[in-house]
Write a protein that holds these residues in place. Sequence first.
Motif, mmCIF file in Angstrom:
data_model
loop_
_atom_site.group_PDB
_atom_site.id
_atom_site.type_symbol
_atom_site.label_atom_id
_atom_site.label_comp_id
_atom_site.label_asym_id
_atom_site.label_seq_id
_atom_site.Cartn_x
_atom_site.Cartn_y
_atom_site.Cartn_z
ATOM 1 N N GLY A 111 0.821 -1.217 0.000
ATOM 2 C CA GLY A 111 0.000 0.000 0.000
ATOM 3 C C GLY A 111 0.849 1.259 0.000
ATOM 4 N N ASP B 102 -1.828 -7.568 -5.790
ATOM 5 C CA ASP B 102 -2.761 -7.615 -4.665
ATOM 6 C C ASP B 102 -2.145 -8.417 -3.523
ATOM 7 N N THR B 103 -2.319 -7.929 -2.313
ATOM 8 C CA THR B 103 -1.754 -8.646 -1.159
ATOM 9 C C THR B 103 -2.426 -10.005 -0.955
ATOM 10 N N ALA C 253 -0.517 -1.600 9.949
ATOM 11 C CA ALA C 253 -1.551 -0.632 10.336
ATOM 12 C C ALA C 253 -2.767 -1.350 10.895
ATOM 13 N N ALA D 106 -4.881 -1.785 2.925
ATOM 14 C CA ALA D 106 -6.195 -2.185 3.434
ATOM 15 C C ALA D 106 -7.131 -1.005 3.226
ATOM 16 N N LEU E 240 0.551 -1.718 4.965
ATOM 17 C CA LEU E 240 -0.469 -0.659 5.031
ATOM 18 C C LEU E 240 -1.691 -0.970 4.166
ATOM 19 N N GLY F 166 1.304 5.812 3.037
ATOM 20 C CA GLY F 166 2.471 5.160 2.447
ATOM 21 C C GLY F 166 3.401 6.130 1.751
ATOM 22 N N ASN G 230 -2.117 -2.391 -5.361
ATOM 23 C CA ASN G 230 -2.980 -2.693 -6.519
ATOM 24 C C ASN G 230 -3.500 -1.417 -7.179
ATOM 25 N N PHE G 231 -3.120 -0.270 -6.646
ATOM 26 C CA PHE G 231 -3.472 1.047 -7.206
ATOM 27 C C PHE G 231 -4.987 1.235 -7.341
ATOM 28 N N ALA H 285 1.622 3.290 -2.293
ATOM 29 C CA ALA H 285 1.144 4.428 -3.094
ATOM 30 C C ALA H 285 0.032 5.192 -2.386
ATOM 31 N N GLY H 286 -0.411 4.672 -1.250
ATOM 32 C CA GLY H 286 -1.528 5.297 -0.540
ATOM 33 C C GLY H 286 -1.113 6.558 0.214
ATOM 34 N N LEU I 215 4.261 -2.957 -2.890
ATOM 35 C CA LEU I 215 3.227 -3.734 -3.582
ATOM 36 C C LEU I 215 1.911 -3.008 -3.373
HETATM 37 N N1 LIG Z 1 -6.097 7.260 7.002
HETATM 38 C C1 LIG Z 1 -6.547 7.041 8.228
HETATM 39 O O1 LIG Z 1 -7.141 7.900 8.869
HETATM 40 C C2 LIG Z 1 -6.307 5.704 8.880
HETATM 41 C C3 LIG Z 1 -6.730 5.527 10.206
HETATM 42 C C4 LIG Z 1 -6.547 4.286 10.809
HETATM 43 C C5 LIG Z 1 -5.951 3.264 10.118
HETATM 44 N N2 LIG Z 1 -5.538 3.469 8.837
HETATM 45 C C6 LIG Z 1 -4.926 2.334 8.112
HETATM 46 O O2 LIG Z 1 -3.702 2.742 7.521
HETATM 47 C C7 LIG Z 1 -3.513 2.052 6.284
HETATM 48 C C8 LIG Z 1 -3.195 3.033 5.185
HETATM 49 O O3 LIG Z 1 -4.244 3.985 5.103
HETATM 50 P P1 LIG Z 1 -4.219 5.160 4.039
HETATM 51 O O4 LIG Z 1 -4.952 6.296 4.658
HETATM 52 O O5 LIG Z 1 -2.852 5.351 3.518
HETATM 53 O O6 LIG Z 1 -5.148 4.521 2.911
HETATM 54 P P2 LIG Z 1 -5.055 4.618 1.304
HETATM 55 O O7 LIG Z 1 -6.320 4.052 0.780
HETATM 56 O O8 LIG Z 1 -4.657 5.963 0.874
HETATM 57 O O9 LIG Z 1 -3.853 3.630 0.987
HETATM 58 C C9 LIG Z 1 -3.997 2.249 0.934
HETATM 59 C C10 LIG Z 1 -3.214 1.759 -0.273
HETATM 60 O O10 LIG Z 1 -3.307 0.342 -0.320
HETATM 61 C C11 LIG Z 1 -3.647 -0.056 -1.617
HETATM 62 N N3 LIG Z 1 -4.390 -1.322 -1.512
HETATM 63 C C12 LIG Z 1 -5.631 -1.494 -1.008
HETATM 64 N N4 LIG Z 1 -5.961 -2.798 -1.062
HETATM 65 C C13 LIG Z 1 -4.901 -3.441 -1.589
HETATM 66 C C14 LIG Z 1 -4.624 -4.808 -1.878
HETATM 67 N N5 LIG Z 1 -5.531 -5.768 -1.659
HETATM 68 N N6 LIG Z 1 -3.422 -5.120 -2.408
HETATM 69 C C15 LIG Z 1 -2.506 -4.159 -2.662
HETATM 70 N N7 LIG Z 1 -2.721 -2.853 -2.412
HETATM 71 C C16 LIG Z 1 -3.899 -2.508 -1.872
HETATM 72 C C17 LIG Z 1 -4.466 1.086 -2.196
HETATM 73 O O11 LIG Z 1 -4.459 1.113 -3.604
HETATM 74 C C18 LIG Z 1 -3.778 2.298 -1.583
HETATM 75 O O12 LIG Z 1 -2.744 2.771 -2.418
HETATM 76 C C19 LIG Z 1 -4.748 1.206 6.064
HETATM 77 O O13 LIG Z 1 -4.491 -0.103 6.499
HETATM 78 C C20 LIG Z 1 -5.784 1.855 6.961
HETATM 79 O O14 LIG Z 1 -6.784 0.952 7.397
HETATM 80 C C21 LIG Z 1 -5.707 4.659 8.203
#
Ligand SMILES: NC(=O)c1ccc[n+]([C@@H]2O[C@H](COP(=O)([O-])OP(=O)(O)OC[C@H]3O[C@@H](n4cnc5c(N)ncnc54)[C@H](O)[C@@H]3O)[C@@H](O)[C@H]2O)c1
Length: 334
Positions: free
Chosen positions: A10, A58-59, A120, A80, A78, A16, A35-36, A12-13, A33
Amino acid sequence: MTPKKILVTGGAGFIGRNMIRGMLRDGYTVSSLDNFKIGGSRHIPGDIRDHVEWVEGDTRDLDALLPLVKGKDAVIHLAAPSSFLMYEEDPVEGASVTTHGLLNVLESMRRNDIGKLVYASTSAVYEGNPVPYVEEMELIPPDLKALSKKWNEEAARQYSQRYGMTAIGLRPFSVYGHDEFSKGGYANIISLFAWAMLEGLKPVVWGDGNQTRDFIYVEDAGRAFQTALERDLPTQEFNVGTGVETTFNEVLSMIGDELGRQVEPEYVGVPIAIYAERLWADTARAVDVLGFRHEIDVREGVRRVVGAARRAQDTQRWSELPNAQMYFETLPGD
Ligand SMILES: NC(=O)c1ccc[n+]([C@@H]2O[C@H](COP(=O)([O-])OP(=O)(O)OC[C@H]3O[C@@H](n4cnc5c(N)ncnc54)[C@H](O)[C@@H]3O)[C@@H](O)[C@H]2O)c1
């Protein structure tokens, strides 16, 4: 020795890419890794794009993970769904990615003899408890998101005990920041309110606006993950928050201050069955044991979010964001 070759799932998130920027600065070699699916690869900032090995996958695909984990010093997991709305809209996908993905990460680490995982979890695991939330509290997950993340924590602890790996679970609170455009209507409420108000739309507030969140800036959250990677600590969980509660009404007022005009929101009834009134981190363990403390307070963070939104305004159409209509009223004529 500090681990240097890291796989980030994750990457790219939102968290991340901000975390990776700091890691690159500190000399890490990073593979990701992803899945964008959320936002797509176009949101990877130019300054980190060419310095990371980006693998699309995909994870839940163990065969994709195994070769990537091989030879790494540690994994940061990350990938999810990040918003409760994603679980509401597709509970099977949400729970599947969260549980199956983490299990594959653990299993690929075990098979490759990798000893350190930082992953996370979420502050949502506490919901139903009185605030402030303390790591020792019993977790009684009220919904599928919290349940899936609690399962992550239990699976990580089990692998840790059985196979001698260290698994540090971080429970981020409400993460917000300047470059959350990739999330569209799933973005943090600070972004959604700022984007709406900037465009002259009316923010929609569920309830009376006195609900609170512990808002933590994305760069601080990213630094918490890097800190957990670097500290030599036994398996455990940490809150990633500021220890400060802020109401939605206070957020609206701060955004109004930045814009130079206050906007009266529309208050509506809470449209979902399970909704947290207060989210507030006790940060003692994070400060004392992990050695992590936030640096950016919410007023400074709001200033950065509004500044970034202003710069992006020409290219973004906030009123067209999917799901965002729950959070702001498109005014007649827009
Ligand atoms: N943002 C928040 O406020 C927050 C709060 C608590 C927990 N979290 C946790 O932190 C982590 C990251 O959150 P974020 O805000 O960066 O989210 P985000 O959606 O911006 O990033 C998640 C990244 O994971 C990728 N992804 C999703 N499913 C995937 C899969 N099956 N295989 C590969 N890649 C996959 C997405 O494409 C995305 O780039 C998550 O696990 C989220 O549950 C976030």
